[in-house]
Design a protein around this motif. Sequence first.
Motif, PDB file in Angstrom:
ATOM      1  N   GLN A 199       0.834  -1.208   0.000  1.00 44.54           N
ATOM      2  CA  GLN A 199       0.000   0.000   0.000  1.00 44.54           C
ATOM      3  C   GLN A 199       0.867   1.255   0.000  1.00 44.54           C
ATOM      4  O   GLN A 199       0.609   2.195  -0.754  1.00 44.54           O
ATOM      5  CB  GLN A 199      -0.941   0.009   1.215  1.00 44.54           C
ATOM      6  N   PHE A 200       1.901   1.267   0.841  1.00 50.50           N
ATOM      7  CA  PHE A 200       2.790   2.434   0.872  1.00 50.50           C
ATOM      8  C   PHE A 200       3.487   2.603  -0.479  1.00 50.50           C
ATOM      9  O   PHE A 200       3.549   3.703  -1.030  1.00 50.50           O
ATOM     10  CB  PHE A 200       3.852   2.310   1.979  1.00 50.50           C
ATOM     11  N   LEU A 201       4.020   1.511  -1.016  1.00 52.56           N
ATOM     12  CA  LEU A 201       4.781   1.599  -2.263  1.00 52.56           C
ATOM     13  C   LEU A 201       3.894   2.004  -3.441  1.00 52.56           C
ATOM     14  O   LEU A 201       4.328   2.753  -4.317  1.00 52.56           O
ATOM     15  CB  LEU A 201       5.489   0.271  -2.539  1.00 52.56           C
ATOM     16  N   ALA A 202       2.645   1.561  -3.462  1.00 53.09           N
ATOM     17  CA  ALA A 202       1.727   1.967  -4.531  1.00 53.09           C
ATOM     18  C   ALA A 202       1.455   3.468  -4.433  1.00 53.09           C
ATOM     19  O   ALA A 202       1.420   4.173  -5.454  1.00 53.09           O
ATOM     20  CB  ALA A 202       0.427   1.179  -4.440  1.00 53.09           C
ATOM     21  N   LYS A 203       1.286   3.951  -3.214  1.00 45.74           N
ATOM     22  CA  LYS A 203       1.062   5.393  -3.017  1.00 45.74           C
ATOM     23  C   LYS A 203       2.298   6.182  -3.446  1.00 45.74           C
ATOM     24  O   LYS A 203       2.179   7.216  -4.118  1.00 45.74           O
ATOM     25  CB  LYS A 203       0.735   5.672  -1.538  1.00 45.74           C
ATOM     26  N   LEU A 204       3.474   5.679  -3.104  1.00 45.71           N
ATOM     27  CA  LEU A 204       4.714   6.347  -3.503  1.00 45.71           C
ATOM     28  C   LEU A 204       4.829   6.382  -5.022  1.00 45.71           C
ATOM     29  O   LEU A 204       5.209   7.409  -5.601  1.00 45.71           O
ATOM     30  CB  LEU A 204       5.927   5.629  -2.894  1.00 45.71           C
ATOM     31  N   GLN A 205       4.492   5.290  -5.680  1.00 43.84           N
ATOM     32  CA  GLN A 205       4.557   5.259  -7.141  1.00 43.84           C
ATOM     33  C   GLN A 205       3.601   6.288  -7.757  1.00 43.84           C
ATOM     34  O   GLN A 205       3.943   6.939  -8.735  1.00 43.84           O
ATOM     35  CB  GLN A 205       4.249   3.852  -7.662  1.00 43.84           C
ATOM     36  N   ARG A 206       2.412   6.443  -7.184  1.00 44.08           N
ATOM     37  CA  ARG A 206       1.474   7.459  -7.689  1.00 44.08           C
ATOM     38  C   ARG A 206       2.055   8.864  -7.491  1.00 44.08           C
ATOM     39  O   ARG A 206       1.951   9.719  -8.366  1.00 44.08           O
ATOM     40  CB  ARG A 206       0.124   7.349  -6.971  1.00 44.08           C
ATOM     41  N   GLN A 207       2.687   9.095  -6.333  1.00 42.07           N
ATOM     42  CA  GLN A 207       3.278  10.402  -6.063  1.00 42.07           C
ATOM     43  C   GLN A 207       4.433  10.681  -7.018  1.00 42.07           C
ATOM     44  O   GLN A 207       4.620  11.813  -7.450  1.00 42.07           O
ATOM     45  CB  GLN A 207       3.745  10.472  -4.604  1.00 42.07           C
ATOM     46  N   ILE A 208       5.204   9.671  -7.346  1.00 43.90           N
ATOM     47  CA  ILE A 208       6.304   9.830  -8.301  1.00 43.90           C
ATOM     48  C   ILE A 208       5.740  10.215  -9.670  1.00 43.90           C
ATOM     49  O   ILE A 208       6.242  11.122 -10.335  1.00 43.90           O
ATOM     50  CB  ILE A 208       7.154   8.539  -8.374  1.00 43.90           C
ATOM     51  N   GLU A 209       4.678   9.520 -10.082  1.00 45.60           N
ATOM     52  CA  GLU A 209       4.054   9.829 -11.382  1.00 45.60           C
ATOM     53  C   GLU A 209       3.486  11.248 -11.403  1.00 45.60           C
ATOM     54  O   GLU A 209       3.629  11.962 -12.384  1.00 45.60           O
ATOM     55  CB  GLU A 209       2.933   8.819 -11.676  1.00 45.60           C
ATOM     56  N   GLU A 210       2.864  11.663 -10.299  1.00 42.27           N
ATOM     57  CA  GLU A 210       2.309  13.017 -10.221  1.00 42.27           C
ATOM     58  C   GLU A 210       3.422  14.058 -10.308  1.00 42.27           C
ATOM     59  O   GLU A 210       3.286  15.062 -11.008  1.00 42.27           O
ATOM     60  CB  GLU A 210       1.527  13.192  -8.914  1.00 42.27           C
ATOM     61  N   LEU A 211       4.522  13.818  -9.606  1.00 41.15           N
ATOM     62  CA  LEU A 211       5.640  14.764  -9.636  1.00 41.15           C
ATOM     63  C   LEU A 211       6.266  14.800 -11.029  1.00 41.15           C
ATOM     64  O   LEU A 211       6.629  15.871 -11.522  1.00 41.15           O
ATOM     65  CB  LEU A 211       6.692  14.393  -8.579  1.00 41.15           C
ATOM     66  N   GLU A 212       6.359  13.650 -11.665  1.00 42.11           N
ATOM     67  CA  GLU A 212       6.903  13.590 -13.022  1.00 42.11           C
ATOM     68  C   GLU A 212       6.036  14.422 -13.983  1.00 42.11           C
ATOM     69  O   GLU A 212       6.564  15.193 -14.775  1.00 42.11           O
ATOM     70  CB  GLU A 212       6.968  12.140 -13.492  1.00 42.11           C
ATOM     71  N   GLU A 213       4.724  14.270 -13.880  1.00 39.98           N
ATOM     72  CA  GLU A 213       3.818  15.071 -14.722  1.00 39.98           C
ATOM     73  C   GLU A 213       3.984  16.551 -14.426  1.00 39.98           C
ATOM     74  O   GLU A 213       4.005  17.375 -15.331  1.00 39.98           O
ATOM     75  CB  GLU A 213       2.359  14.651 -14.486  1.00 39.98           C
ATOM     76  N   ASP A 214       4.131  16.880 -13.139  1.00 39.29           N
ATOM     77  CA  ASP A 214       4.292  18.270 -12.727  1.00 39.29           C
ATOM     78  C   ASP A 214       5.600  18.842 -13.276  1.00 39.29           C
ATOM     79  O   ASP A 214       5.638  19.982 -13.744  1.00 39.29           O
ATOM     80  CB  ASP A 214       4.264  18.342 -11.205  1.00 39.29           C
ATOM     81  N   LEU A 215       6.665  18.057 -13.244  1.00 39.98           N
ATOM     82  CA  LEU A 215       7.964  18.526 -13.734  1.00 39.98           C
ATOM     83  C   LEU A 215       7.964  18.688 -15.249  1.00 39.98           C
ATOM     84  O   LEU A 215       8.667  19.549 -15.790  1.00 39.98           O
ATOM     85  CB  LEU A 215       9.072  17.564 -13.315  1.00 39.98           C
TER      86      LEU A 215
END
Length: 172
Positions: A154-170
Amino acid sequence: MQQNHFEIFGLPVSYQIDRSALVKRYRELQQEFHPDRFAAKSEREQMLSMQYAAQINEANNTLKDPVARAAYLLQLAGVEIKPEQTTADGEFLMQQMMLRERLEDVRGASDPEAELDDLGGEASELFKAQEVSFSTALQASDLDGAKSALLKLQFLAKLQRQIEELEEDLLD
């Protein structure tokens, strides 16, 4: 209908699923029970087709998502996981903290894209390792071990979503 999600799709109850069989059977069931096909039928038949279509969608969404599938398997085994529940594994908690710090530091890195790629790759590898841990523990009927692996997933899936969101933001 009183079938579990795996029975609906004719799949064995297991963490490892045949994704192509799931997709194929989902399409077949959607065609067979789509409410539009029951438009000329009785109200009862229309209602039943809508209920069945909703159950098919819920089952598909659960089985295609690895974290939801793991939670569902534990639910079938009588183990409930509360949404706010986190792991008590001290070593993993330290790892969580370091991964979060790295994510927070990405914007200030000299090469944010490369740092994000490294972090995403590491999160992906950790996720795969926890999937193996979950599957192994579940097969051995080690429900505490499976629960521990699910909390980490659960933590790692949330982290992966946050990474994807930051990537889109960047990239914007």
